[in-house]
Write an enzyme that holds these catalytic residues in place. Structure first.
Site, PDB file in Angstrom:
ATOM      1  N   TYR A   1       0.906  -1.412  -0.048  1.00 55.20           N
ATOM      2  CA  TYR A   1      -0.106  -0.011   0.148  1.00 55.20           C
ATOM      3  C   TYR A   1       0.977   1.167  -0.079  1.00 55.20           C
ATOM      4  CZ  TYR A   1       0.329   0.416   5.228  1.00 55.20           C
ATOM      5  OH  TYR A   1       0.819   0.502   6.356  1.00 55.20           O
ATOM      6  N   THR A   2       0.398   2.361  -0.487  1.00 53.68           N
ATOM      7  CA  THR A   2       1.268   3.543  -0.654  1.00 53.68           C
ATOM      8  C   THR A   2       1.371   4.415   0.533  1.00 53.68           C
ATOM      9  OG1 THR A   2      -0.891   4.867  -1.349  1.00 53.68           O
ATOM     10  CG2 THR A   2       0.298   3.618  -2.925  1.00 53.68           C
TER      11      THR A   2
ATOM     12  N   GLU B   1       1.424  -1.440  -6.107  1.00 51.75           N
ATOM     13  CA  GLU B   1       1.108  -0.512  -5.332  1.00 51.75           C
ATOM     14  C   GLU B   1      -0.476  -0.335  -5.241  1.00 51.75           C
ATOM     15  OE1 GLU B   1       2.668   1.007  -2.928  1.00 51.75           O
ATOM     16  OE2 GLU B   1       4.918   1.000  -3.271  1.00 51.75           O
TER      17      GLU B   1
ATOM     18  N   ASP C   1       2.852  -3.546   5.132  1.00 52.57           N
ATOM     19  CA  ASP C   1       1.885  -3.544   4.021  1.00 52.57           C
ATOM     20  C   ASP C   1       1.715  -4.732   3.232  1.00 52.57           C
ATOM     21  OD1 ASP C   1       4.620  -2.582   3.307  1.00 52.57           O
ATOM     22  OD2 ASP C   1       3.748  -2.050   1.362  1.00 52.57           O
TER      23      ASP C   1
END
Length: 231
Positions: free
Chosen positions: A38-39, A102, A150
């Site tokens: 995840y960003t 992403e 993440d």
């Protein structure tokens, strides 16, 4: 594309938005892993622009916005700079052996429905194109326990598994968690508490406290069916 409004809905063909942050895959490696991230940034466009900034020295092959828009930032045959230090089974240069995706999310919120649909469509095409089995779809936290968390506890791994795009464990006779974790793929030099944390992020996100028989049971099933390492 600039930083204006995003197209709505998943794209059958990802939108090209080239990043300069890539190089050749080393030693003739071909992708046999997919790593999900995840960003943790304010918006999808902010993440896209950062991943395409030379000074950032980071990138991914794809970025998926909450509305379902998919950008391709790096060609699949090239080595994007998304994974960093870490390992999965015997694979230590994860960047050379993987495709990085992403997903625009802060880490604390559910992932949007359109975004998950777009991810599923993208994964199907990648796994088919490169003959990658679903057990080779991992999280950044899997290959870098303690350093990365993440795609986080809100990511729906079970949903991907139901669609044949990842895996999900059943129960088995509890075994030696540390040994089984190494054989499943977690880096052998990672601290045991960090491996447990990464395992729970993915497979038991509501669990807390010390290692228990549920952890041992689920890990025993994972390694029995999908071992990435020999020892």
């Amino acid at each position: 594309m600039g930083s204006g409004a995003l197209p709505q809905g998943a794209q059958l063909t990802p939108i090209r938005h080239p990043s300069p942050n890539f190089g050749p895959r080393r030693n003739g490696a071909r992708p046999d892993l997919v790593v999900l991230h995840y960003t943790a940034m304010q918006s999808a466009t902010a993440a896209r622009d950062w991943l395409c900034t030379p000074d950032a020295q980071v990138s991914a092959h794809y970025l998926i916005a909450p509305c379902g828009t998919v950008w391709q930032l790096v060609d699949e045959e090239m080595r994007a700079w998304h994974a960093g230090a870490g390992a999965w089974g015997p694979t230590t240069d994860v960047n050379s052996r993987s495709i990085g995706i992403e997903i625009a999310n802060c880490g604390a919120s559910p992932f949007a429905a359109r975004q998950m649909t777009a991810l599923e469509d993208l994964l199907r095409s990648i796994l088919s194109r490169h003959a990658i089995p679903p057990e080779r779809v991992i999280g950044h936290s899997d290959m870098a326990p303690g350093r990365k968390i993440d795609p986080g506890p809100r990511f729906d791994w079970r949903r991907l598994a139901r669609r044949g795009l990842s895996i999900w464990p059943d129960t088995a006779e509890p075994g030696d968690f540390a040994r089984d974790a190494r054989r499943f793929g977690y880096p052998p030099d990672a601290a045991p508490d960090r491996v447990l944390h990464s395992f729970r992020l993915r497979f038991r996100p509501q669990a807390d406290g010390p290692l228990d028989d549920t952890d041992r049971s689920l890990m025993a099933d994972l390694v029995a069916r999908w071992p990435a390492a020999l020892s």
